[in-house]
Design a protein around this motif. Structure first.
Motif, PDB file in Angstrom:
ATOM      1  N   ALA A  79      -0.232   7.103 -14.816  1.00  0.00           N
ATOM      2  CA  ALA A  79       0.186   5.980 -13.980  1.00  0.00           C
ATOM      3  C   ALA A  79       0.112   6.339 -12.496  1.00  0.00           C
ATOM      4  CB  ALA A  79       1.606   5.549 -14.352  1.00  0.00           C
ATOM      5  N   GLY A  80       0.443   7.598 -12.154  1.00  0.00           N
ATOM      6  CA  GLY A  80       0.329   8.029 -10.769  1.00  0.00           C
ATOM      7  C   GLY A  80      -1.102   7.996 -10.283  1.00  0.00           C
ATOM      8  N   GLY A  81      -2.042   8.490 -11.100  1.00  0.00           N
ATOM      9  CA  GLY A  81      -3.451   8.431 -10.720  1.00  0.00           C
ATOM     10  C   GLY A  81      -3.962   7.006 -10.615  1.00  0.00           C
ATOM     11  N   ALA A  82      -3.524   6.143 -11.548  1.00  0.00           N
ATOM     12  CA  ALA A  82      -3.961   4.749 -11.519  1.00  0.00           C
ATOM     13  C   ALA A  82      -3.445   4.028 -10.282  1.00  0.00           C
ATOM     14  CB  ALA A  82      -3.494   4.027 -12.783  1.00  0.00           C
ATOM     15  N   GLY A 132      -4.429  13.728 -14.726  1.00  0.00           N
ATOM     16  CA  GLY A 132      -4.020  12.335 -14.564  1.00  0.00           C
ATOM     17  C   GLY A 132      -4.698  11.654 -13.392  1.00  0.00           C
ATOM     18  N   ASN A 133      -5.121  12.415 -12.389  1.00  0.00           N
ATOM     19  CA  ASN A 133      -5.822  11.822 -11.245  1.00  0.00           C
ATOM     20  C   ASN A 133      -7.164  11.228 -11.636  1.00  0.00           C
ATOM     21  OD1 ASN A 133      -4.547  12.321  -8.368  1.00  0.00           O
ATOM     22  ND2 ASN A 133      -4.019  14.082  -9.628  1.00  0.00           N
ATOM     23  N   ALA A 134      -7.717  11.674 -12.773  1.00  0.00           N
ATOM     24  CA  ALA A 134      -9.001  11.124 -13.204  1.00  0.00           C
ATOM     25  C   ALA A 134      -8.893   9.669 -13.609  1.00  0.00           C
ATOM     26  CB  ALA A 134      -9.559  11.957 -14.365  1.00  0.00           C
ATOM     27  N   ALA A 135      -7.675   9.153 -13.730  1.00  0.00           N
ATOM     28  CA  ALA A 135      -7.501   7.733 -14.035  1.00  0.00           C
ATOM     29  C   ALA A 135      -7.785   6.856 -12.828  1.00  0.00           C
ATOM     30  CB  ALA A 135      -6.075   7.479 -14.535  1.00  0.00           C
ATOM     31  N   THR A 136      -7.910   7.456 -11.628  1.00  0.00           N
ATOM     32  CA  THR A 136      -8.097   6.660 -10.414  1.00  0.00           C
ATOM     33  C   THR A 136      -9.347   5.778 -10.463  1.00  0.00           C
ATOM     34  OG1 THR A 136      -6.892   8.277  -9.079  1.00  0.00           O
ATOM     35  CG2 THR A 136      -8.364   6.783  -7.911  1.00  0.00           C
ATOM     36  N   CYS A 140       0.831  -1.212   0.000  1.00  0.00           N
ATOM     37  CA  CYS A 140       0.000   0.000   0.000  1.00  0.00           C
ATOM     38  C   CYS A 140       0.864   1.259   0.000  1.00  0.00           C
ATOM     39  CB  CYS A 140      -0.933  -0.002   1.207  1.00  0.00           C
ATOM     40  SG  CYS A 140      -2.275  -1.180   1.098  1.00  0.00           S
ATOM     41  N   GLY A 141       1.933   1.270   0.787  1.00  0.00           N
ATOM     42  CA  GLY A 141       2.820   2.429   0.802  1.00  0.00           C
ATOM     43  C   GLY A 141       3.429   2.694  -0.553  1.00  0.00           C
ATOM     44  N   PHE A 142       3.728   1.615  -1.297  1.00  0.00           N
ATOM     45  CA  PHE A 142       4.295   1.792  -2.638  1.00  0.00           C
ATOM     46  C   PHE A 142       3.285   2.436  -3.588  1.00  0.00           C
ATOM     47  CE2 PHE A 142       4.967   0.092  -6.952  1.00  0.00           C
ATOM     48  CZ  PHE A 142       6.238   0.613  -7.208  1.00  0.00           C
ATOM     49  N   PHE A 143       2.042   1.912  -3.593  1.00  0.00           N
ATOM     50  CA  PHE A 143       1.048   2.396  -4.549  1.00  0.00           C
ATOM     51  C   PHE A 143       0.345   3.675  -4.096  1.00  0.00           C
ATOM     52  CE2 PHE A 143       1.178  -2.087  -5.977  1.00  0.00           C
ATOM     53  CZ  PHE A 143       1.426  -1.857  -7.318  1.00  0.00           C
ATOM     54  N   LEU A 144       0.317   3.952  -2.793  1.00  0.00           N
ATOM     55  CA  LEU A 144      -0.371   5.147  -2.305  1.00  0.00           C
ATOM     56  C   LEU A 144       0.570   6.300  -1.979  1.00  0.00           C
ATOM     57  CD1 LEU A 144      -3.072   3.580   0.054  1.00  0.00           C
ATOM     58  CD2 LEU A 144      -3.374   4.451  -2.255  1.00  0.00           C
ATOM     59  N   ALA A 145       1.868   6.065  -1.990  1.00  0.00           N
ATOM     60  CA  ALA A 145       2.806   7.137  -1.648  1.00  0.00           C
ATOM     61  C   ALA A 145       4.003   7.156  -2.583  1.00  0.00           C
ATOM     62  CB  ALA A 145       3.260   6.992  -0.183  1.00  0.00           C
ATOM     63  N   THR A 146       4.828   6.129  -2.524  1.00  0.00           N
ATOM     64  CA  THR A 146       6.099   6.162  -3.252  1.00  0.00           C
ATOM     65  C   THR A 146       5.900   6.337  -4.752  1.00  0.00           C
ATOM     66  OG1 THR A 146       7.043   4.705  -1.574  1.00  0.00           O
ATOM     67  CG2 THR A 146       8.255   4.927  -3.633  1.00  0.00           C
ATOM     68  N   LEU A 147       5.102   5.476  -5.370  1.00  0.00           N
ATOM     69  CA  LEU A 147       4.940   5.527  -6.823  1.00  0.00           C
ATOM     70  C   LEU A 147       4.241   6.799  -7.290  1.00  0.00           C
ATOM     71  CD1 LEU A 147       5.378   4.100  -9.504  1.00  0.00           C
ATOM     72  CD2 LEU A 147       3.196   2.912  -9.167  1.00  0.00           C
ATOM     73  N   PRO A 148       3.057   7.171  -6.756  1.00  0.00           N
ATOM     74  CA  PRO A 148       2.416   8.388  -7.268  1.00  0.00           C
ATOM     75  C   PRO A 148       3.210   9.654  -6.967  1.00  0.00           C
ATOM     76  CG  PRO A 148       1.227   7.558  -5.354  1.00  0.00           C
ATOM     77  CD  PRO A 148       2.210   6.504  -5.729  1.00  0.00           C
ATOM     78  N   PHE A 149       3.815   9.764  -5.788  1.00  0.00           N
ATOM     79  CA  PHE A 149       4.583  10.966  -5.478  1.00  0.00           C
ATOM     80  C   PHE A 149       5.737  11.139  -6.460  1.00  0.00           C
ATOM     81  CE2 PHE A 149       3.470  10.746  -0.644  1.00  0.00           C
ATOM     82  CZ  PHE A 149       2.134  10.929  -0.973  1.00  0.00           C
ATOM     83  N   THR A 150       6.411  10.037  -6.764  1.00  0.00           N
ATOM     84  CA  THR A 150       7.543  10.114  -7.692  1.00  0.00           C
ATOM     85  C   THR A 150       7.078  10.429  -9.108  1.00  0.00           C
ATOM     86  OG1 THR A 150       8.758   8.516  -6.343  1.00  0.00           O
ATOM     87  CG2 THR A 150       9.520   8.837  -8.599  1.00  0.00           C
ATOM     88  N   LEU A 151       6.021   9.739  -9.561  1.00  0.00           N
ATOM     89  CA  LEU A 151       5.567   9.934 -10.936  1.00  0.00           C
ATOM     90  C   LEU A 151       5.004  11.331 -11.161  1.00  0.00           C
ATOM     91  CD1 LEU A 151       3.891   6.479 -11.686  1.00  0.00           C
ATOM     92  CD2 LEU A 151       6.070   7.343 -12.536  1.00  0.00           C
ATOM     93  N   PHE A 152       4.237  11.842 -10.196  1.00  0.00           N
ATOM     94  CA  PHE A 152       3.702  13.194 -10.372  1.00  0.00           C
ATOM     95  C   PHE A 152       4.823  14.236 -10.342  1.00  0.00           C
ATOM     96  CE2 PHE A 152      -0.510  11.448  -9.107  1.00  0.00           C
ATOM     97  CZ  PHE A 152      -1.220  11.918 -10.197  1.00  0.00           C
ATOM     98  N   ALA A 153       5.811  14.017  -9.479  1.00  0.00           N
ATOM     99  CA  ALA A 153       6.924  14.962  -9.441  1.00  0.00           C
ATOM    100  C   ALA A 153       7.694  14.958 -10.751  1.00  0.00           C
ATOM    101  CB  ALA A 153       7.847  14.619  -8.272  1.00  0.00           C
ATOM    102  N   LEU A 154       7.950  13.778 -11.308  1.00  0.00           N
ATOM    103  CA  LEU A 154       8.675  13.688 -12.571  1.00  0.00           C
ATOM    104  C   LEU A 154       7.837  14.198 -13.738  1.00  0.00           C
ATOM    105  CD1 LEU A 154      10.423  10.211 -12.158  1.00  0.00           C
ATOM    106  CD2 LEU A 154      11.518  12.461 -12.162  1.00  0.00           C
ATOM    107  N   SER A 155       6.526  13.904 -13.709  1.00  0.00           N
ATOM    108  CA  SER A 155       5.685  14.325 -14.838  1.00  0.00           C
ATOM    109  C   SER A 155       5.636  15.842 -14.958  1.00  0.00           C
ATOM    110  CB  SER A 155       4.272  13.761 -14.674  1.00  0.00           C
ATOM    111  OG  SER A 155       3.576  14.401 -13.610  1.00  0.00           O
ATOM    112  N   GLU A 156       5.683  16.558 -13.817  1.00  0.00           N
ATOM    113  CA  GLU A 156       5.572  18.007 -13.869  1.00  0.00           C
ATOM    114  C   GLU A 156       6.863  18.681 -14.314  1.00  0.00           C
ATOM    115  OE1 GLU A 156       3.452  19.968 -10.675  1.00  0.00           O
ATOM    116  OE2 GLU A 156       2.526  18.069 -10.117  1.00  0.00           O
ATOM    117  N   THR A 157       7.911  17.895 -14.550  1.00  0.00           N
ATOM    118  CA  THR A 157       9.088  18.466 -15.217  1.00  0.00           C
ATOM    119  C   THR A 157       8.897  18.491 -16.727  1.00  0.00           C
ATOM    120  OG1 THR A 157      10.200  16.321 -15.424  1.00  0.00           O
ATOM    121  CG2 THR A 157      10.551  17.565 -13.384  1.00  0.00           C
TER     122      THR A 157
END
Length: 657
Positions: free
Chosen positions: A494-497, A435-439, A408-425
């Motif tokens: 992917a972050g939203g998913a 992208g959150n609408a993919a949830t 859960c920590g991977f999918f609810l914190a580590t993965l989305p936090f990293t992907l959203f941070a990278l995507s906004e570059t």
């Protein structure tokens, strides 16, 4: 389509009148010789006086602990008095009548015993205070009760050799024990609340003393269903006559987790008709998204005991108008049309607060402080730690639970936090918010994959396809000049998913471990923080600066040095820590369906803030695609039908029966 399991019927335990023989034989006639599939039980007849009621009978079962009846109630004493002897005589009379009435019987036979926490909250120490005020005495009481209950069950098995003994633990005072609302002996104070983890541990110990089927009963309107489920009992007995949609969500989660439910949908005055009881169960399960054809382990009961009726009351209670017997009949097994699968998708989501830092900087350095601050926020300071102990207790125990928390920590914190941070570059924050609408779309797929017995309607599957079309419209693969950066937008999707997958996984594997309060959000963020360490090191290793890139950040010349730190602080404390606490509370209190509606706000707020504050602009195709994705998300998460339609359908079913 699998045929639904038959619904059975039973009583809670207490019975009107003073005749043991009449009570035992009436229960037998109604639940064994009747036309229903019943679970007979050894009735309690409190009208006979002290020692025949729930607390007195349990006090008489204690081993090596003497009790006596005082003006204020039952009390632990050095030497047992006459009341203890009378209690033992009443129980022997009950067992004699049971042996005679059930001679040759083979099948389930339920016995009810006051649970350890209700007994500790009611029984007094020698000085007049409740046993609950002394943790050591409460532990000794629980051990003594467990030994006495084991002997009692052994007596029933010896007297009725063919019976499968079902043990029911009655805990009506459990919410008061957890809330700290019980008055002290003086009446001027309140007994300190007991840690939920301690309560759950004692219940697990009590349940483990019996090697057969077990039921934990709590008829309080605010009975803590997740905690009761964590006791390991085979079934929970609950008052559901006026249950809210959120409570039915928890009931559905209990059934899906493999724990049976004794649904108390019949008023104890016998006023509930078959049609109303039927509609209550069907409406509650449908609104929770659980198809009745997938229900296993459902038993229909009165809301509580029937001791308040007249001696003739229970017979009328189970006769023409209402029931345990009538409700348990085969009329309760729906036909193919009534049992068609309903949408079983229940999702959870949490808000994502975007922050815009200079685009040339690496975003994992934002993601790790965000997880760090979010994990620290719920337990910061002595005052917060005291609140955590009151509301949620200590962090969860067990390597298995922490293994699920790691996922859960991977999918609810580590993965989305990293992907959203990278995507906004690579893309604007407005597109990252979309992208959150993919949830909800991802939640449908995750529901099919990991929630056992869950069914997804064709409408929702079509909505998933429409949502995919909306995503393609936003990405505009037919052009290379006007569309967004495909890699950046894919990261946001992917972050939203990952949120949809994480919350569904949480419901599947951690529903029984969540006892409320701050423990579960804190544990989830702590695992996310731990996973961010290797992610941050791996990201730094790919940069020209190497590991020094972790601390080499310098803001742009026109940006104050404190501003990026303030942004990360706000994102971590408010957007992650505080938001997690609120989201977990919303999901527990209102159910995951209501809690997931936050998904609709995230892309809307992100787009509005991006356009109004940051001056971002969306192309025509991106606006069209955004509308399509948002509409698909709404359809995916919409309730199966309106409450009026559900009630109407229930009435039509009742009319056909």
């Amino acid at each position: 389509m699998s045929a639904p399991a038959p619904v059975r019927a039973t009583g809670i335990g207490s019975w009107p009148g003073t005749s043991t023989r009449e009570a035992v034989r009436t229960v037998r006639d109604l639940l064994v010789d009747g036309d229903g599939i019943g679970i007979p039980f050894l009735p309690e007849t409190p009208a006979r006086g002290p020692g025949s009621e729930m607390v007195g009978r349990a006090a008489g079962l204690l081993v090596d602990l003497a009790v006596d009846l005082q003006p204020s109630g039952w009390r632990l004493v050095d030497r047992a008095g006459r009341d203890a002897g009378r209690t033992a005589a009443l129980l022997r009379e009950d067992l004699d009548e049971l042996a005679e009435a059930y001679d040759g019987y083979e099948g389930p036979l339920k016995v009810q015993v006051c649970g350890p926490w209700t007994l500790a909250a009611t029984l007094e120490l020698t000085r007049g205070e409740r046993v609950l005020t002394d943790p050591g005495a409460a532990a000794d009481l629980a051990a003594s009760l467990a030994e006495g209950v084991a002997g009692h069950v052994g007596d029933v098995r010896r007297l009725v050799p063919g019976a499968e003994v079902v043990l029911q633990l009655d805990e009506p005072a459990l919410p008061a024990v957890l809330e700290g609302s019980l008055p002290t002996a003086s009446g001027y104070g309140r007994v300190r609340p007991v840690d939920p983890q301690v309560v759950a541990g004692a219940l697990r110990g009590a349940v483990a003393t019996h090697d057969g089927p077990t039921v934990v009963h709590c008829c309080h309107p605010s009975a803590p269903i997740p905690l009761l489920r964590a006791s390991g009992a085979g079934a929970l007995a609950l008052d559901l006559t006026a249950a809210s949609p959120a409570r039915w969500e928890s009931v559905a989660a209990t059934l899906e987790a493999g724990t049976g439910v004794h649904a108390g949908v019949l008023a104890t005055d016998g006023s509930t008709s078959d049609a109303v009881a039927l509609r209550t169960v069907l409406d509650g399960l449908e609104r929770a998204g659980l198809a009745f054809s997938n229900v296993r382990g459902l038993v229909v009961t009165p809301a509580c005991g029937l001791a308040g009726l007249t001696p003739e009351g229970p017979a009328a209670f189970s006769g023409r108008r209402s029931t345990p017997r009538a409700v348990s009949s085969r009329k309760w097994v729906p036909d193919g049309a009534a049992a068609r699968p309903l949408a079983g998708q229940v999702r959870r989501a949490r808000p994502h607060l975007g922050v815009e830092l200079p685009a040339h900087e690496g975003r994992p350095r934002v993601a790790r402080p965000r997880a760090d601050l979010g994990a620290a926020h719920p337990h910061r300071g002595p005052r917060r730690r005291r609140a955590a102990r009151r509301r949620g207790g200590r962090l969860p125990n067990g390597s298995r639970t922490w293994g699920h928390l790691l996922v859960c920590g991977f999918f609810l914190a580590t993965l989305p936090f990293t992907l959203f941070a990278l995507s906004e570059t690579r893309i604007a924050s407005a597109l990252a918010g979309i992208g959150n609408a993919a949830t909800p779309i991802a939640t449908v797929l995750a529901t099919i994959a990991i929630l056992p017995g869950a069914r997804v309607t064709g409408r929702r599957l079509v909505a998933v396809g429409v949502g995919f079309v909306g995503v393609v419209t936003i990405m505009q693969p037919w052009t290379t000049t006007e569309g967004p950066d495909l890699v950046g937008f894919s990261m946001a999707l992917a972050g939203g998913a990952s949120y949809g997958l994480g919350w569904t996984y949480n419901r599947r594997f951690l529903a029984g471990a969540d006892l409320g309060g701050l423990a579960m959000p804190t544990a989830t963020l702590l695992t996310g923080l731990g996973l961010m360490v290797p992610v941050t090191i791996g990201w730094a290793a790919t940069t020209p600066q190497g590991l020094s890139a972790i601390t080499a950040y310098r803001p742009a010349t026109d940006v104050p040095g404190w501003l990026p730190l303030a942004c990360v602080l706000a994102l971590g404390v408010v957007g992650t820590g505080f938001a997690y606490v609120l989201q977990f509370d919303v999901v527990r209190g209102a159910g995951p369906v209501v809690g997931s509606t936050i998904t609709y706000l995230i892309p809307v707020v992100s787009v509005l803030l991006g356009v109004l504050v940051l001056g971002e602009r969306l192309g025509t195709w991106q606006v069209v695609g955004f509308a399509v994705v948002l509409a698909a998300a709404w359809v995916v998460n919409r309730s199966p039908r309106s409450p009026e339609a559900v009630v109407s359908r229930g009435r039509e079913r009742a009319a056909r029966m």
